[in-house]
Design a protein around this motif. Structure first.
Motif, mmCIF file in Angstrom:
data_model
loop_
_atom_site.group_PDB
_atom_site.id
_atom_site.type_symbol
_atom_site.label_atom_id
_atom_site.label_comp_id
_atom_site.label_asym_id
_atom_site.label_seq_id
_atom_site.Cartn_x
_atom_site.Cartn_y
_atom_site.Cartn_z
ATOM 1 N N GLY A 90 11.557 -2.205 8.986
ATOM 2 C CA GLY A 90 12.790 -1.513 9.234
ATOM 3 C C GLY A 90 12.638 -0.076 8.834
ATOM 4 N N PRO A 91 13.813 0.620 8.847
ATOM 5 C CA PRO A 91 13.926 1.989 8.798
ATOM 6 C C PRO A 91 13.052 2.540 7.679
ATOM 7 C CG PRO A 91 16.060 1.385 9.290
ATOM 8 C CD PRO A 91 15.283 -0.036 8.878
ATOM 9 N N GLN A 92 12.873 2.142 6.493
ATOM 10 C CA GLN A 92 12.437 2.472 5.497
ATOM 11 C C GLN A 92 10.914 2.425 5.545
ATOM 12 O OE1 GLN A 92 14.786 0.569 2.069
ATOM 13 N NE2 GLN A 92 14.127 2.261 0.898
ATOM 14 N N THR A 93 10.564 1.039 6.045
ATOM 15 C CA THR A 93 8.936 0.995 6.098
ATOM 16 C C THR A 93 8.540 1.945 7.102
ATOM 17 O OG1 THR A 93 9.251 -1.399 5.793
ATOM 18 C CG2 THR A 93 7.226 -0.709 6.797
ATOM 19 N N ARG A 94 9.103 2.150 8.453
ATOM 20 C CA ARG A 94 8.760 3.236 9.316
ATOM 21 C C ARG A 94 8.750 4.516 8.639
ATOM 22 N NH1 ARG A 94 11.557 -0.408 12.779
ATOM 23 N NH2 ARG A 94 13.656 0.368 12.423
ATOM 24 N N ALA A 95 9.624 4.916 8.048
ATOM 25 C CA ALA A 95 9.714 6.020 7.376
ATOM 26 C C ALA A 95 8.744 6.602 6.430
ATOM 27 C CB ALA A 95 11.037 6.460 6.632
ATOM 28 N N ALA A 96 8.313 5.554 5.628
ATOM 29 C CA ALA A 96 7.183 5.473 4.748
ATOM 30 C C ALA A 96 5.771 5.637 5.253
ATOM 31 C CB ALA A 96 7.153 4.295 3.703
ATOM 32 N N ALA A 97 5.770 4.857 6.457
ATOM 33 C CA ALA A 97 4.426 5.025 7.394
ATOM 34 C C ALA A 97 4.281 6.203 7.890
ATOM 35 C CB ALA A 97 4.566 3.816 8.517
ATOM 36 N N GLN A 98 5.347 6.936 8.449
ATOM 37 C CA GLN A 98 5.250 8.461 8.911
ATOM 38 C C GLN A 98 4.890 9.348 7.886
ATOM 39 O OE1 GLN A 98 5.765 8.767 12.634
ATOM 40 N NE2 GLN A 98 4.546 10.559 11.657
ATOM 41 N N ALA A 99 5.524 9.236 6.713
ATOM 42 C CA ALA A 99 5.120 9.984 5.766
ATOM 43 C C ALA A 99 3.827 10.172 5.075
ATOM 44 C CB ALA A 99 6.277 9.886 4.493
ATOM 45 N N TYR A 125 5.376 6.224 -1.241
ATOM 46 C CA TYR A 125 5.984 6.358 0.070
ATOM 47 C C TYR A 125 7.359 5.532 0.263
ATOM 48 C CZ TYR A 125 2.233 9.680 0.964
ATOM 49 O OH TYR A 125 1.312 10.590 1.051
ATOM 50 N N TYR A 126 7.091 4.305 -0.262
ATOM 51 C CA TYR A 126 8.150 3.261 -0.030
ATOM 52 C C TYR A 126 8.628 2.796 -1.357
ATOM 53 C CZ TYR A 126 9.673 -1.089 1.900
ATOM 54 O OH TYR A 126 10.498 -2.275 2.318
ATOM 55 N N LEU A 153 0.901 -1.255 0.017
ATOM 56 C CA LEU A 153 0.052 -0.023 -0.041
ATOM 57 C C LEU A 153 0.806 1.262 -0.089
ATOM 58 C CD1 LEU A 153 -2.739 1.571 0.541
ATOM 59 C CD2 LEU A 153 -2.612 1.213 2.738
ATOM 60 N N LEU A 154 1.902 1.482 0.613
ATOM 61 C CA LEU A 154 2.825 2.447 1.013
ATOM 62 C C LEU A 154 3.400 2.654 -0.387
ATOM 63 C CD1 LEU A 154 4.139 1.662 4.462
ATOM 64 C CD2 LEU A 154 2.661 3.671 3.912
ATOM 65 N N ILE A 207 -9.225 -9.308 -1.293
ATOM 66 C CA ILE A 207 -8.996 -7.989 -1.467
ATOM 67 C C ILE A 207 -9.121 -7.239 -0.046
ATOM 68 C CG2 ILE A 207 -9.636 -5.798 -2.214
ATOM 69 C CD1 ILE A 207 -11.060 -7.371 -4.445
ATOM 70 N N LEU A 208 -8.021 -6.736 0.394
ATOM 71 C CA LEU A 208 -7.986 -5.855 1.726
ATOM 72 C C LEU A 208 -8.994 -4.861 1.760
ATOM 73 C CD1 LEU A 208 -4.015 -5.614 1.912
ATOM 74 C CD2 LEU A 208 -5.366 -7.398 3.284
ATOM 75 N N ASP A 209 -9.285 -4.297 2.717
ATOM 76 C CA ASP A 209 -10.202 -3.350 3.019
ATOM 77 C C ASP A 209 -9.762 -2.046 2.742
ATOM 78 O OD1 ASP A 209 -12.134 -5.098 4.251
ATOM 79 O OD2 ASP A 209 -11.993 -4.263 6.111
ATOM 80 N N GLU A 210 -8.255 -2.104 3.109
ATOM 81 C CA GLU A 210 -7.557 -0.773 2.609
ATOM 82 C C GLU A 210 -7.581 -0.308 1.238
ATOM 83 O OE1 GLU A 210 -6.654 -2.986 4.844
ATOM 84 O OE2 GLU A 210 -6.766 -1.889 6.783
ATOM 85 N N GLU A 211 -7.353 -1.453 0.617
ATOM 86 C CA GLU A 211 -7.523 -1.218 -0.946
ATOM 87 C C GLU A 211 -8.856 -0.626 -1.667
ATOM 88 O OE1 GLU A 211 -5.622 -4.632 -3.453
ATOM 89 O OE2 GLU A 211 -6.353 -5.558 -1.673
ATOM 90 N N TRP A 212 -10.069 -0.996 -1.082
ATOM 91 C CA TRP A 212 -11.127 -0.414 -1.221
ATOM 92 C C TRP A 212 -11.381 1.135 -0.923
ATOM 93 C CZ3 TRP A 212 -13.230 -3.243 -4.686
ATOM 94 C CH2 TRP A 212 -13.290 -4.563 -4.529
#
Length: 558
Positions: A30-39, A20-21, A14-15, A288-293
């Motif tokens: 890891g650091p990249q995933t955390r930074a992407a989530a925060q962004a 963002y990722y 999703l990110l 399908i993930l709820d977030e995709e909808w």
């Protein structure tokens, strides 16, 4: 919040889709995933704000926030509740693949369920565990394919696959744009043709076009090319199910046959964005993930009822609905069946179209899917049961009825009875306007059997005028009950300080008397007997003044 490997991969995907990722979809925080989530959490983009800060994005916001609170390398867990985790202390990361076809990296202890390590896969037979450490890229791993060869005493033997290649899945194309190569499939049954494309590197292409597939020439495309514009990007070919890559399965099997039905009972498939999500999941054989909808424009522009059904049904067709969605749909069918019969439609379950579809099922689904609100559905039910109500039928009902089987019409024994009830109340009032079922049927028949509906209604009104003249003979014959009663409603309210029940015999006698002095006497007596506070206060004051006591003070001084 503990996340599984697949959940972390879903959030990474999703990110990545949101820009963002840029790292690997490996199920490791890891650091990249955390930074992407925060962004994404901090983004001012309206879509991302709605997904992470709106009411509908609560679950996604919580997950992203949990990701940002981690430190170090976090490997997804696939432990069941209450299961204790055992570790060997080996932190080496290895490549493995889910049974669905997606690749991941994990420690030996963290291997998720439903997956195999690279050295356990048939196409890598003969390679040892050390060949699949995470310091190799996925491209390098796929480049080690042995096609089932194994080594024994330094002798190499090759195993030839015996499974036949799916002949219905040969017509692929290879497109190239901006240095990237895509395997492209034409969606069956689409006109103009729609395409789906997967990005693929050379090792994956070699795997895909093995087992007898003919590798087509690469076609250069531009971003403005009509076919490119009509194509949808579904990610990496390496993520596609192994059976598809090896030619054992056609991803479009059943699509052309099922799509018309799917579209009928999933109206949101008319939306291109949701159609792409559904098609990708269909081909990749996954939920399908709820977030995709929730990240789509459709989600933001449709009602809560429509969104609720989308999530409840999980985008499934009627033959494979989740249990709670199936129960909800079944309950609505029963509810509307009973309501149609109560409204007088005696054959609602027998009305079908030429495809064998029941009108009851179709009507109920419009409510279940959120296309119609409950108020609107009930209004349309009344319109179907009794056209004399004057309620305009929804155009889709007219269209459905045009395609119904010949000779099966809506059968009702109560046509025009709603109109008769309204006329009786208008001319005779709430006491004398209550008709028996037999009376309603007789008056409704007068309308049905007249030269026209207007003439029939006029005949019924004349009957009610005659009855009203007998009850309230001192009034002009053209005055309705409401016109007669309104002045006496107001007068009784001023005197009593409250509204009277118009079925009360005293109120009816007041109307019949049509005389203020008589009415005052009757209403005063009624008010005293029924403790009408305003009237009692007034009478008490008048008695006090007559005795020279002045106005009575009520209550206790404090």
């Amino acid at each position: 919040m503990e996340l599984t490997v697949e959940q972390i991969m879903d959030y990474q995907s999703l990110l990545k889709e949101r820009g963002y990722y840029t790292g690997e979809i490996d199920g490791i925080i890891g650091p990249q995933t955390r930074a992407a989530a925060q962004a994404m959490i901090d983004s001012d983009n309206p879509t991302d704000k709605n997904a992470t800060r709106g009411n509908t994005g609560k679950a996604l916001a919580q997950a992203l926030d949990a990701i940002t609170q981690t430190s170090g390398l976090i490997y997804g867990s696939d432990l069941n509740s209450g299961q204790e985790e055992t570790t060997t202390g080996d932190t080496t990361m290895y490549w493995g693949r889910y049974d669905s076809g997606s690749w991941f990296t994990s420690t030996l202890d963290g291997k998720p369920e439903g997956s195999k390590w690279g050295w356990e896969l048939k196409e890598f037979e003969g390679l040892g565990q050390d060949a699949f450490t995470s310091d190799n890229s996925l491209e390098e791993i796929l480049g080690k394919i042995t096609d089932g060869s194994s080594t024994d005493n330094d002798e190499t033997t090759t195993t030839t696959p015996t499974t036949e290649v799916s002949t219905g899945f040969q017509g692929t194309q290879l497109w190239e744009l901006d240095g990237k190569t895509y395997v492209v499939f034409t969606v069956p049954g689409t006109d103009p043709a729609l395409f789906i494309r997967y990005e693929a590197d050379e090792p994956t292409l070699n795997l895909y076009y093995s087992s007898g597939r003919v590798k087509p020439d690469v076609i250069s495309k531009s971003a403005n090319d009509e076919e490119w514009v009509n194509s949808s990007f579904f990610g990496s070919l390496a993520e596609v199910d192994e059976d598809i890559l090896l030619g054992n399965k056609d991803p479009f099997t059943g699509l052309a046959d099922k799509f018309d039905t799917a579209k009928k009972y999933r109206p949101w498939l008319e939306d291109d964005e949701l159609y792409d999500i559904w098609l990708e999941a269909f081909i990749e054989d996954r939920d399908i993930l709820d977030e995709e909808w929730k990240t789509t424009e459709w989600w933001r522009t449709h009602t809560q009822e429509e969104r609720d059904w989308l999530l409840l049904s999980q985008g499934k067709d009627l033959g494979s609905l989740p249990a709670d969605a199936e129960a909800y749909l079944s309950n609505n069918i029963i509810k509307f069946r009973d309501m149609f019969k109560a409204a007088g439609v005696t054959n609602i379950e027998d009305i079908v179209n030429t495809d064998g579809e029941s009108f009851l099922d179709w009507f109920s689904f419009n409510f279940t899917s959120g296309s119609w609100t409950e108020v609107y559905a009930l209004d349309q039910l009344k319109a179907v049961a009794d056209p004399s109500t004057g309620i305009e039928l929804d155009e889709s009902i007219n269209t459905w009825m045009e395609g119904k089987a010949q000779g099966v019409d809506v059968s009702t024994t109560k046509r025009f009875e709603a109109q008769v009830e309204n006329l009786a109340n208008e001319w005779l009032g709430p006491l004398y306007g209550v008709l028996t079922d037999e009376q309603k049927a007789d008056y409704a028949a007068m309308i049905r059997n007249a030269e026209s509906e207007e003439i029939g209604a006029s005949n019924v009104i004349d009957k009610f005028k005659g009855i009203r003249g007998t009850l309230f003979g001192d009034y002009d014959e053209n005055l309705t009950y409401n016109e007669i009663a309104t002045p006496w409603r107001n007068y009784s309210f001023q005197l009593l300080g409250q509204r009277m029940d118009e079925t009360d015999s005293t109120f009816v006698d007041v109307i019949k008397a049509n005389d203020q002095k008589t009415a005052t006497t009757m209403l005063t007596e009624w008010g005293i007997n029924n403790n009408a506070a305003t009237l009692l206060d007034k009478v008490t004051d008048e008695i006090g003044q007559a005795l020279g006591a002045g106005q009575v003070v009520r209550g206790v001084s404090t």
